[in-house]
Write an enzyme that holds these catalytic residues in place. Structure first.
Site, PDB file in Angstrom:
ATOM      1  N   HIS A 159       0.812  -1.224   0.000  1.00 34.05           N
ATOM      2  CA  HIS A 159       0.000   0.000   0.000  1.00 34.05           C
ATOM      3  C   HIS A 159       0.842   1.269   0.000  1.00 34.05           C
ATOM      4  O   HIS A 159       0.325   2.355  -0.223  1.00 34.05           O
ATOM      5  CB  HIS A 159      -0.934   0.007   1.216  1.00 34.05           C
ATOM      6  CG  HIS A 159      -2.037  -1.002   1.109  1.00 34.05           C
ATOM      7  ND1 HIS A 159      -3.354  -0.662   0.879  1.00 34.05           N
ATOM      8  CD2 HIS A 159      -2.007  -2.355   1.165  1.00 34.05           C
ATOM      9  CE1 HIS A 159      -4.087  -1.757   0.816  1.00 34.05           C
ATOM     10  NE2 HIS A 159      -3.302  -2.805   0.993  1.00 34.05           N
ATOM     11  N   ASP A 367       3.394   9.399  -0.764  1.00 33.24           N
ATOM     12  CA  ASP A 367       2.221   8.610  -0.386  1.00 33.24           C
ATOM     13  C   ASP A 367       2.022   7.538  -1.440  1.00 33.24           C
ATOM     14  O   ASP A 367       2.117   7.831  -2.640  1.00 33.24           O
ATOM     15  CB  ASP A 367       0.982   9.526  -0.326  1.00 33.24           C
ATOM     16  CG  ASP A 367      -0.027   9.059   0.705  1.00 33.24           C
ATOM     17  OD1 ASP A 367      -0.082   7.836   0.969  1.00 33.24           O
ATOM     18  OD2 ASP A 367      -0.769   9.898   1.239  1.00 33.24           O
TER      19      ASP A 367
HETATM   20  P1  ADP Z   1      -3.157   6.314   4.969  1.00 36.17           P
HETATM   21  O1  ADP Z   1      -3.526   4.955   4.528  1.00 36.17           O
HETATM   22  O2  ADP Z   1      -1.697   6.591   4.926  1.00 36.17           O
HETATM   23  O3  ADP Z   1      -3.722   6.688   6.300  1.00 36.17           O
HETATM   24  P2  ADP Z   1      -5.034   7.371   2.945  1.00 36.17           P
HETATM   25  O4  ADP Z   1      -5.333   8.779   2.563  1.00 36.17           O
HETATM   26  O5  ADP Z   1      -4.808   6.462   1.805  1.00 36.17           O
HETATM   27  O6  ADP Z   1      -3.790   7.393   3.956  1.00 36.17           O
HETATM   28  O7  ADP Z   1      -6.237   6.793   3.767  1.00 36.17           O
HETATM   29  C1  ADP Z   1      -6.698   7.409   4.918  1.00 36.17           C
HETATM   30  C2  ADP Z   1      -8.072   6.850   5.227  1.00 36.17           C
HETATM   31  O8  ADP Z   1      -8.339   7.114   6.599  1.00 36.17           O
HETATM   32  C3  ADP Z   1      -9.164   7.493   4.415  1.00 36.17           C
HETATM   33  O9  ADP Z   1     -10.129   6.531   4.084  1.00 36.17           O
HETATM   34  C4  ADP Z   1      -9.725   8.536   5.353  1.00 36.17           C
HETATM   35  O10 ADP Z   1     -11.083   8.823   5.171  1.00 36.17           O
HETATM   36  C5  ADP Z   1      -9.511   7.884   6.695  1.00 36.17           C
HETATM   37  N1  ADP Z   1      -9.334   8.915   7.710  1.00 36.17           N
HETATM   38  C6  ADP Z   1      -8.326   9.790   7.829  1.00 36.17           C
HETATM   39  N2  ADP Z   1      -8.542  10.635   8.850  1.00 36.17           N
HETATM   40  C7  ADP Z   1      -9.713  10.293   9.382  1.00 36.17           C
HETATM   41  C8  ADP Z   1     -10.483  10.775  10.468  1.00 36.17           C
HETATM   42  N3  ADP Z   1     -10.084  11.814  11.219  1.00 36.17           N
HETATM   43  N4  ADP Z   1     -11.638  10.166  10.737  1.00 36.17           N
HETATM   44  C9  ADP Z   1     -12.047   9.116   9.995  1.00 36.17           C
HETATM   45  N5  ADP Z   1     -11.371   8.617   8.965  1.00 36.17           N
HETATM   46  C10 ADP Z   1     -10.224   9.196   8.656  1.00 36.17           C
HETATM   47  O1  F6P Z   2      -2.173   2.569   4.271  1.00 35.26           O
HETATM   48  C1  F6P Z   2      -0.933   2.501   4.868  1.00 35.26           C
HETATM   49  C2  F6P Z   2      -1.052   2.071   6.315  1.00 35.26           C
HETATM   50  O2  F6P Z   2       0.225   1.901   6.836  1.00 35.26           O
HETATM   51  C3  F6P Z   2      -1.804   0.790   6.547  1.00 35.26           C
HETATM   52  O3  F6P Z   2      -1.055  -0.384   6.398  1.00 35.26           O
HETATM   53  C4  F6P Z   2      -2.249   1.015   7.931  1.00 35.26           C
HETATM   54  O4  F6P Z   2      -3.275   0.193   8.362  1.00 35.26           O
HETATM   55  C5  F6P Z   2      -2.634   2.477   7.905  1.00 35.26           C
HETATM   56  O5  F6P Z   2      -1.669   3.068   7.110  1.00 35.26           O
HETATM   57  C6  F6P Z   2      -2.748   3.101   9.276  1.00 35.26           C
HETATM   58  O6  F6P Z   2      -1.615   2.849  10.067  1.00 35.26           O
HETATM   59  P1  F6P Z   2      -1.637   1.949  11.376  1.00 35.26           P
HETATM   60  O7  F6P Z   2      -2.216   0.624  11.022  1.00 35.26           O
HETATM   61  O8  F6P Z   2      -0.220   1.889  11.813  1.00 35.26           O
HETATM   62  O9  F6P Z   2      -2.531   2.673  12.342  1.00 35.26           O
END
Ligand code: ADP
Ligand code: F6P
Length: 469
Positions: A159, A367
């Protein structure tokens, strides 16, 4: 049809019985959506620690998905999760060599937990199942399963970015890590760029090659490697934004927007997300546009993440200071330019916030994909869409070319993009949004899942030039 067994470190689909909240993070959101229509099992860590590992499985049925979790020992949590996953692989794969820790105990914990996961998962695997492993926490899982005699098809999806060759080789044991990937039948990356970086490593570091059928060969084994850009459940998002909760949130935010146009940022509190650079860009905007200061407000939602890791604690302290400084300089008695929130929200609440925002700032320094960018687009009002400002370093930038693409290291670019977004006429906003929505809708999470699973299922054709084992 064969069952799908999904394995990831984080296993926490949104559970309606618990108010619909699940894990924050792209992986959990995507897998919850992808598994909704599949019969199968989702296996991983419970998120809890116990004094000594027992391998006891906890089985639950959530929204039609069988969820099987296991508790980890405290030492596992420190060495495998906080250690190798989040102090070694995460920073390195996000180009932060300065934050990368290379501690031998972390690597040992990583291997131990992967072995424990394999032993616990083994009794759940039936002969026809296909197994799909997710993310950097679990790279050696197939190796452990193969050692235990599993011959099922096993796929892996990363990912996060696969970094440039020069970075990978800074990792002690990099060869063993890459060799472990060759125990999978298929590995998937978010972008062509990551795929090429991986191939570059294989060709130059371990003298691998590509066969006529396009398979990668090294360590006397072959695998398929491909890019599968992950998506969101765009239809579901477009639908929940019409629901009662989203509408209430939208109405509440729009009531505030009478005084100020809202710009939104939603990210885990992570140094890869470019939060400081975004805030400095916003500060530049406030500085450069005194006339617009009273018109614009940034809502930054940043739930805490991995908060036992020092780099995350330090970032939090720096953000607190930065936001205090900007608000101190630009607030009025009755208004503050930045609203900063460290909690998570339900998906429908987020959808309402996205729709009420005139622009979204998605400015990661690196990212794998970034799902917030896609969710923002999916939640917009087609008649009055907001503008996406997107970092060129997000995997999503490859597909979302109609966003305003910025280099997050440049405060001026962020400031200029904000000015442009907030003054963009309706025709241009619609034109850009329609193209973005078309992509988000077409290349959604279902397409991602189906493409990956079909490629994993596909029987390998006999390859004339494959070496004898
Ligand atoms: P990562 O996987 O690195 O966290 P992404 O942008 O790909 O980054 O995914 C983040 C996910 O987490 C999204 O689906 C987003 O809606 C969710 N997310 C991020 N912040 C919040 C929050 N404060 N409350 C609920 N969901 C959140
Ligand atoms: O999407 C990348 C990622 O590292 C996932 O593998 C992971 O579940 C998510 O971000 C949130 O991080 P964590 O699982 O460490 O809370």
């Amino acid at each position: 049809m064969s069952r799908l067994i999904v394995v990831s470190n984080r296993v926490n689909p949104p559970n309606p019985a618990e108010g619909g909240e699940g894990s924050v993070g792209g992986l959990a959101m995507a897998l919850a959506a992808a598994l909704r229509e599949y019969s199968g099992i989702w296996f991983g860590w419970s998120g809890k620690t116990i004094p000594e590992f027992t391998g006891q499985l906890n089985m639950q049925r959530i929204e039609g998905v069988t969820v099987a979790t296991v508790d980890l020992e405290e030492t596992d949590y420190q060495e495998y999760y906080n250690g190798y996953a989040n102090k070694t692989l995460w920073p390195l794969f996000h180009y932060r060599v300065d934050l990368t820790a290379y501690d031998r105990s972390f690597g040992e914990g990583y291997d131990r937990v992967n072995k424990r996961f394999a032993e616990t998962l083994l009794p759940l695997i039936e002969p026809d199942d296909i197994v799909w492993v997710h993310d950097y926490h679990l790279i050696p899982l197939a190796r452990e399963l193969r050692r235990m005699g599993v011959t099922n098809r096993i796929g892996f999806f990363l990912h996060i970015p696969w970094p440039a060759h020069q970075l990978v080789v800074t990792l002690p044991r990099h060869r063993a890590l890459v060799e472990a990937l060759f125990d999978y039948d298929l590995i998937g990356f978010q972008t062509e760029e990551s795929l090429q970086a991986f191939e570059g490593y294989v060709f130059s570091e371990v003298q691998g090659r590509k066969t006529e059928r396009g398979e990668l060969e090294a360590f006397g084994r072959g695998l398929k490697a491909q890019a599968f850009p992950i998506g969101v459940d765009a239809k579901d998002f477009a639908q929940i934004v019409q629901g009662e909760t989203a509408r209430k949130v939208y109405d509440r935010m729009m009531a505030h927007s009478v005084f100020r146009k809202m710009v939104v940022g939603v990210d885990r509190l992570d140094y890869s997300k470019g939060l400081e650079e975004r805030l400095i860009g916003f500060e530049r905007f406030l500085h450069d546009h005194p006339d617009l200061r009273r018109e614009v407000m940034l809502l930054q939602i940043a739930p805490l993440s991995r908060d036992e890791v020092e780099a995350y604690q330090d970032l939090r302290t720096r953000l607190d200071g930065l936001i205090g400084r900007i608000n101190g300089a630009y607030a009025e008695m009755d208004s503050t330019p930045i609203r900063y929130v460290n909690r998570s929200y339900r998906r429908d609440e987020l959808a309402g916030v996205y729709r009420a925002s005139k622009a979204a700032l998605v400015t990661p320094l690196r990212d794998g994909m970034n799902l917030v960018a896609k969710e923002y687009v999916a939640a917009q009002d087609p008649e009055d869409p907001g503008v996406l400002i997107l970092s060129r370093f997000a995997g999503a930038a490859r597909q979302m070319k109609e966003a305003l693409i910025v280099n997050p290291n440049s405060p001026e670019e962020i400031s200029d993009a904000l000015e442009r977004a907030l003054s963009m006429d309706l025709a241009e906003r619609k034109r850009r949004w329609e193209a973005l929505f078309d992509n988000v809708n077409r290349e959604d999470v279902t397409a991602w899942r189906d493409d990956f699973v079909a490629a994993l299922r596909a029987d390998p054709e006999p390859d004339a030039d494959k070496p004898e084992p």
